[in-house]
Each structure stands twice: as structure tokens, then as C-alpha cells.
Design a protein around this motif. Structure first.
Motif, PDB file in Angstrom:
ATOM      1  N   ALA A 200      76.560  60.350  26.805  1.00 20.93           N
ATOM      2  CA  ALA A 200      77.803  60.865  26.218  1.00 20.93           C
ATOM      3  C   ALA A 200      78.199  59.966  25.060  1.00 20.93           C
ATOM      4  N   THR A 201      77.590  60.230  23.918  1.00 20.21           N
ATOM      5  CA  THR A 201      77.999  59.541  22.678  1.00 20.21           C
ATOM      6  C   THR A 201      77.526  60.372  21.493  1.00 20.21           C
ATOM      7  N   GLU A 202      77.651  59.809  20.302  1.00 22.09           N
ATOM      8  CA  GLU A 202      77.360  60.554  19.068  1.00 22.09           C
ATOM      9  C   GLU A 202      75.886  60.979  19.009  1.00 22.09           C
ATOM     10  N   ILE A 203      75.651  62.169  18.487  1.00 21.37           N
ATOM     11  CA  ILE A 203      74.335  62.801  18.613  1.00 21.37           C
ATOM     12  C   ILE A 203      73.219  62.081  17.846  1.00 21.37           C
ATOM     13  N   HIS A 204      73.524  61.432  16.730  1.00 23.12           N
ATOM     14  CA  HIS A 204      72.441  60.782  15.981  1.00 23.12           C
ATOM     15  C   HIS A 204      71.848  59.613  16.764  1.00 23.12           C
ATOM     16  N   LEU A 205      72.696  58.896  17.479  1.00 19.55           N
ATOM     17  CA  LEU A 205      72.168  57.806  18.318  1.00 19.55           C
ATOM     18  C   LEU A 205      71.344  58.392  19.465  1.00 19.55           C
ATOM     19  N   VAL A 206      71.847  59.463  20.066  1.00 21.41           N
ATOM     20  CA  VAL A 206      71.119  60.084  21.182  1.00 21.41           C
ATOM     21  C   VAL A 206      69.738  60.564  20.701  1.00 21.41           C
ATOM     22  N   ASN A 207      69.711  61.234  19.574  1.00 23.84           N
ATOM     23  CA  ASN A 207      68.427  61.751  19.059  1.00 23.84           C
ATOM     24  C   ASN A 207      67.462  60.623  18.705  1.00 23.84           C
ATOM     25  N   ARG A 208      68.011  59.527  18.166  1.00 21.59           N
ATOM     26  CA  ARG A 208      67.128  58.401  17.805  1.00 21.59           C
ATOM     27  C   ARG A 208      66.552  57.775  19.076  1.00 21.59           C
ATOM     28  N   LEU A 209      67.398  57.640  20.099  1.00 23.67           N
ATOM     29  CA  LEU A 209      66.896  57.079  21.368  1.00 23.67           C
ATOM     30  C   LEU A 209      65.833  57.999  21.960  1.00 23.67           C
ATOM     31  N   ARG A 210      66.058  59.306  21.847  1.00 25.67           N
ATOM     32  CA  ARG A 210      65.065  60.282  22.338  1.00 25.67           C
ATOM     33  C   ARG A 210      63.720  60.080  21.614  1.00 25.67           C
ATOM     34  N   ASP A 211      63.789  59.956  20.287  1.00 28.30           N
ATOM     35  CA  ASP A 211      62.549  59.830  19.511  1.00 28.30           C
ATOM     36  C   ASP A 211      61.841  58.499  19.752  1.00 28.30           C
ATOM     37  N   GLU A 212      62.657  57.460  20.014  1.00 29.74           N
ATOM     38  CA  GLU A 212      62.057  56.127  20.150  1.00 29.74           C
ATOM     39  C   GLU A 212      61.716  55.778  21.598  1.00 29.74           C
ATOM     40  N   THR A 213      62.014  56.698  22.525  1.00 23.12           N
ATOM     41  CA  THR A 213      61.743  56.418  23.947  1.00 23.12           C
ATOM     42  C   THR A 213      60.956  57.586  24.544  1.00 23.12           C
ATOM     43  N   PRO A 214      59.704  57.754  24.147  1.00 21.96           N
ATOM     44  CA  PRO A 214      58.963  58.943  24.571  1.00 21.96           C
ATOM     45  C   PRO A 214      58.633  58.980  26.070  1.00 21.96           C
ATOM     46  N   ASP A 215      58.739  57.845  26.759  1.00 19.39           N
ATOM     47  CA  ASP A 215      58.406  57.845  28.201  1.00 19.39           C
ATOM     48  C   ASP A 215      59.590  58.262  29.066  1.00 19.39           C
ATOM     49  N   LYS A 216      60.733  58.584  28.428  1.00 17.26           N
ATOM     50  CA  LYS A 216      61.907  59.038  29.193  1.00 17.26           C
ATOM     51  C   LYS A 216      62.455  60.293  28.525  1.00 17.26           C
ATOM     52  N   THR A 217      63.146  61.107  29.297  1.00 17.47           N
ATOM     53  CA  THR A 217      63.770  62.296  28.714  1.00 17.47           C
ATOM     54  C   THR A 217      65.227  61.961  28.412  1.00 17.47           C
ATOM     55  N   ILE A 218      65.554  61.982  27.139  1.00 17.43           N
ATOM     56  CA  ILE A 218      66.915  61.603  26.714  1.00 17.43           C
ATOM     57  C   ILE A 218      67.576  62.839  26.114  1.00 17.43           C
ATOM     58  N   ILE A 219      68.750  63.182  26.638  1.00 18.25           N
ATOM     59  CA  ILE A 219      69.469  64.331  26.082  1.00 18.25           C
ATOM     60  C   ILE A 219      70.952  63.981  25.895  1.00 18.25           C
ATOM     61  N   SER A 220      71.622  64.807  25.111  1.00 23.43           N
ATOM     62  CA  SER A 220      73.073  64.637  24.988  1.00 23.43           C
ATOM     63  C   SER A 220      73.729  65.273  26.215  1.00 23.43           C
ATOM     64  N   LEU A 221      74.775  64.633  26.739  1.00 25.40           N
ATOM     65  CA  LEU A 221      75.467  65.201  27.905  1.00 25.40           C
ATOM     66  C   LEU A 221      76.086  66.553  27.542  1.00 25.40           C
ATOM     67  N   ASP A 222      76.504  66.695  26.293  1.00 28.49           N
ATOM     68  CA  ASP A 222      77.060  67.964  25.835  1.00 28.49           C
ATOM     69  C   ASP A 222      75.945  68.733  25.119  1.00 28.49           C
ATOM     70  N   PRO A 223      75.543  69.884  25.661  1.00 26.23           N
ATOM     71  CA  PRO A 223      74.449  70.606  25.014  1.00 26.23           C
ATOM     72  C   PRO A 223      74.789  71.075  23.593  1.00 26.23           C
ATOM     73  N   LEU A 224      76.083  71.167  23.277  1.00 26.54           N
ATOM     74  CA  LEU A 224      76.451  71.506  21.900  1.00 26.54           C
ATOM     75  C   LEU A 224      76.514  70.212  21.094  1.00 26.54           C
ATOM     76  N   ILE A 225      75.925  70.247  19.926  1.00 29.19           N
ATOM     77  CA  ILE A 225      75.820  69.015  19.136  1.00 29.19           C
ATOM     78  C   ILE A 225      77.201  68.485  18.772  1.00 29.19           C
ATOM     79  N   CYS A 226      77.362  67.160  18.846  1.00 30.51           N
ATOM     80  CA  CYS A 226      78.667  66.589  18.517  1.00 30.51           C
ATOM     81  C   CYS A 226      78.490  65.411  17.565  1.00 30.51           C
ATOM     82  N   PRO A 227      78.236  65.688  16.276  1.00 30.14           N
ATOM     83  CA  PRO A 227      78.105  64.586  15.323  1.00 30.14           C
ATOM     84  C   PRO A 227      79.478  64.050  14.915  1.00 30.14           C
TER      85      PRO A 227
END
Ligand code: SF4
Length: 384
Positions: A288-315
């Protein structure tokens, strides 16, 4: 608060991403060590890839302070962050914000006039000698200076608990601004209850409170919030857990208490980054935080599934104003010797804001407290 940003010249507005990359790369190479670009965690990738340092607002300002050789500090963040960097850097350094309209809606929810007025009204019903003002880093330099002059300190989402512990060694009550959620979440994690807290609404006389309510409260929480983090709700947590019963929910303490009280872990952006790194491979984590950080963590952590708590984007829409065209524009002007969009804090405000920032440093030096609530490691955490 909308600041006056002159329109972007056509050369930048109409440039392709490749052309912008060329302009930025060439300007950066020409300026060399004279330039230091800071990128906040919430910045978009097209900007972040040019940053010499990434971090949260306070860390970036300290990094700027540690680079006295850099003539130009280009802060890819929002207005209050550039102000803090100007406060902490030397007079020979210019801090530049690529788009002056990149403000912070939370920081704009408390201004110096409102806080001064609140302080004076409070003085009619309590002894303000016992009231300690604490401002979140996400506030104007003028408010940091107010806090410095009135015996208080700045806090970050990383050290809010420690700063509040200190505040209660100095006085009996705290006026916390501008984010009510960080104040509430931290206070409750410290063992206080909702009954110890009152929300101060600057639109009403005496904050919308009775003298008795003010006298009985320990925390006066300014009615401010982050529009990005306030979007998350307990229903999002329920929906995630229904789909991922073993999943982990990590929330930023700018989220409401209803969300933080049901999250598995609660902490600052730095804490979130470390918590993701520490989670076992294969974990599914909703953040539950800003979407750009969530997406960067997702891209940089391929061994885990990282998603935003809110399915609607919240930049963060204000931070989003900093883009490739604005970055190219300010850098090419610097190459030509023109400093545009310089953020300058006046000397008196700088002096007192430094006092409040230094108090924070003195309080927290060598004793970092990261999680607002991490039940796995924090025995003081309240059951929720
Ligand atoms: S995410 Fe919220 S607190 Fe952070 S800069 Fe944007 S509006 Fe301000």
C-alpha cells in the motif's frame, strides 16, 4: 498549491523519448561532477534512470548535503523536498525543481498562517509551554522553521516513533502536522488510544474542538492526509487475503489506521524496500504505497510476486509532473549557464528549519527505528 510554471518550450514538448534521452545524456556528460540528480522513489522510470541517487525525501537531502562540490542539485521530487535540500546545502549550490507545479497535496494542507493561528488559539485554553510541535518531513520549510522556533522537531515516517518518544520527554502534548494518519498510527503503536487523540480541523474555530477536548487530548492531529495513501482501504486487504491467504500486506503509515491495523507490516518507503528484500522467495506481497515504487520493486524482485494493494493505479499526480521533457529543459539551460526553477529558502527560515532538522538528527543519531508496526519483530507493537 499551484505555483507558476512557465510553459515548456516546443523543442522539449514535442521531442521523442529517444531525442530526450540524447539531450539529457549529453547535458549530464557536459556538466559532470558539477551536477547531482536526485530521484525520489515515487518518480517515473524515464526520470529515475538519470538519477545519481535514489531515496526518500530526507535521505536525498542528506545526500545533497554530502556533495558540496556539486554546483547544481536537480531534485526530481516535489517542492518541499527541494526546499529541504536548499536548507541543508551551501549558498554556492543551486537546487532546481524541474517543474514548479510538482507540489505535495499533503504538505499544502498546513501552511504557516494556519499553524500560527492554531498555536495562538491553543494558547487560550492550554499552556503552550507543554505543547511540542512536530512536523512531518512533508511540510514547507516555513513550517519546519516554526517547529524549530517553538522547541519541536521534524520527523520522517522512519523515525516518527522515536521523535514522539522524545517529544513526551519535553512536554505533555503534541501538535502533529500535517499528516493525521502518520501521527495516529505512530501514537497507537506507542500504546496511546484513539481517546488520547483529537483531529484539529483548521477550518473551524479552535480546530472544531471544545476547550475540554483540547485539554484532555495528548495528540492534536492536524487534519491532513496524502491523497495517494488514503485511497487504500481494509476492503482491499480482505480482497487480497481472499485470493492469497499466505500473502503479506505491507502498508505505508500514511495509510489510514483501519488499513494499518490489518496490515502485516507497516513502515516507511525504506522499510518497505527492506521488507520486500527480506521476504522469502516465492512470497506474494501486496503493498500500500505509490505505484511507481511498487512497480519498480516488482521489476527488481523477480523471485517474488509484488502487487499494489489497490488494483486501481494510484500514482502521486504531483510527483508525476516531473518528466523527461522538464528534466531535459532544466539540464540544457544549466549547460548554457541559466539556472531555471531554482528553489530558494530565505536565510531566517533556513536557520530555524535547520534547528528543527538538527534536533531530529540529534534525537535519532545511531538509534534508528524503522517499522511503525511490525508484529514479527516488534514486541511493543499493539495487538490489532
Ligand atoms: S505521495 Fe502523497 S505525501 Fe508523497 S508527495 Fe505525493 S501527495 Fe505528497
Amino acid at each position: 498549491m499551484l505555483r507558476l510554471q512557465t510553459p515548456l518550450p516546443e523543442r522539449y514538448r514535442d521531442a521523442s523519448p529517444e531525442a530526450l534521452d540524447e539531450m539529457i545524456g549529453a547535458a549530464k556528460a557536459t556538466l559532470g561532477e558539477r551536477l547531482f540528480i536526485l530521484g525520489h522513489h515515487y518518480q517515473r522510470d524515464e526520470v529515475m534512470k538519470w538519477a545519481d541517487a535514489r531515496g526518500d525525501s530526507y535521505r536525498l537531502s542528506v545526500l545533497a548535503q554530502e556533495r558540496p562540490d556539486a554546483e547544481y542539485i536537480v531534485f526530481c521530487g516535489v517542492h518541499f523536498m527541494a526546499e529541504s535540500a536548499d536548507v541543508l546545502t551551501g549558498d554556492h549550490q543551486a537546487v532546481v525543481l524541474p517543474d514548479l507545479n510538482a507540489g505535495c497535496s499533503m504538505a499544502d494542507m498546513a501552511d504557516l498562517d494556519e499553524v500560527t493561528e492554531a498555536w495562538e488559539s491553543l494558547g487560550d485554553v492550554i499552556d503552550t509551554g507543554e505543547l511540542i510541535p512536530i512536523t512531518y518531513m512533508n511540510s514547507s520549510a516555513a513550517l519546519k522553521a516554526f517547529v524549530g522556533q517553538h522547541g519541536g522537531a521534524v520527523c520522517t515516517s522512519t523515525n516518527a516513533r522515536e521523535i514522539l518518544d522524545w517529544a513526551f520527554t519535553q512536554g505533555r502534548k503534541v501538535l502533529f502536522f500535517p499528516d493525521q494518519h502518520l501521527g495516529r498510527n505512530t501514537g497507537i503503536a506507542m500504546g496511546y488510544t484513539h481517546d488520547d487523540m483529537r483531529v484539529w480541523n483548521p477550518r473551524f474555530e479552535l480546530g472544531g474542538l471544545t476547550p475540554e477536548e483540547v485539554q484532555a487530548s495528548t495528540f492534536l492531529l492536524w487534519k491532513g492526509h496524502c491523497s495517494v495513501h488514503q485511497r487504500f482501504s481494509p476492503a482491499h486487504v480482505d480482497a487480497f487475503r481472499a485470493q492469497h491467504p499466505d500473502g503479506i500486506v505491507i502498508a505505508h503509515p500514511e495509510c489510514s489506521h483501519e488499513v494499518c491495523s490489518v496490515a502485516d507490516q507497516v513502515g516507511s518507503t525504506d522499510f518497505i524496500i527492506k521488507a520486500v528484500a527480506a521476504a522469502p522467495a516465492g512470497s506474494t506481497i501486496a503493498i500500500a504505497t505509490e505505484i511507481h515504487l511498487v512497480n519498480r520493486l516488482r521489476d527488481e524482485t523477480p523471485d517474488k510476486t509484488i502487487i499494489s494493494l489497490d488494483p486501481l493505479i494510484c500514482p502521486c499526480s504531483t510527483m508525476f509532473r516531473i518528466d523527461g521533457p522538464h528534466l531535459a529543459w532544466v539540464l540544457e539551460n544549466l549547460v548554457e549557464g541559466r539556472v531555471i526553477n531554482q528553489i530558494t529558502v530565505d536565510p531566517e527560515t533556513t536557520e530555524w528549519a535547520k534547528v528543527a532538522l538538527q534536533r531530529m538528527l540529534d534525537i535519532t543519531q545511531g538509534n534508528p527505528v524503522e517499522a511503525v508496526r511490525d508484529p514479527a519483530t516488534d514486541s511493543r507493537a499493539l495487538p490489532v
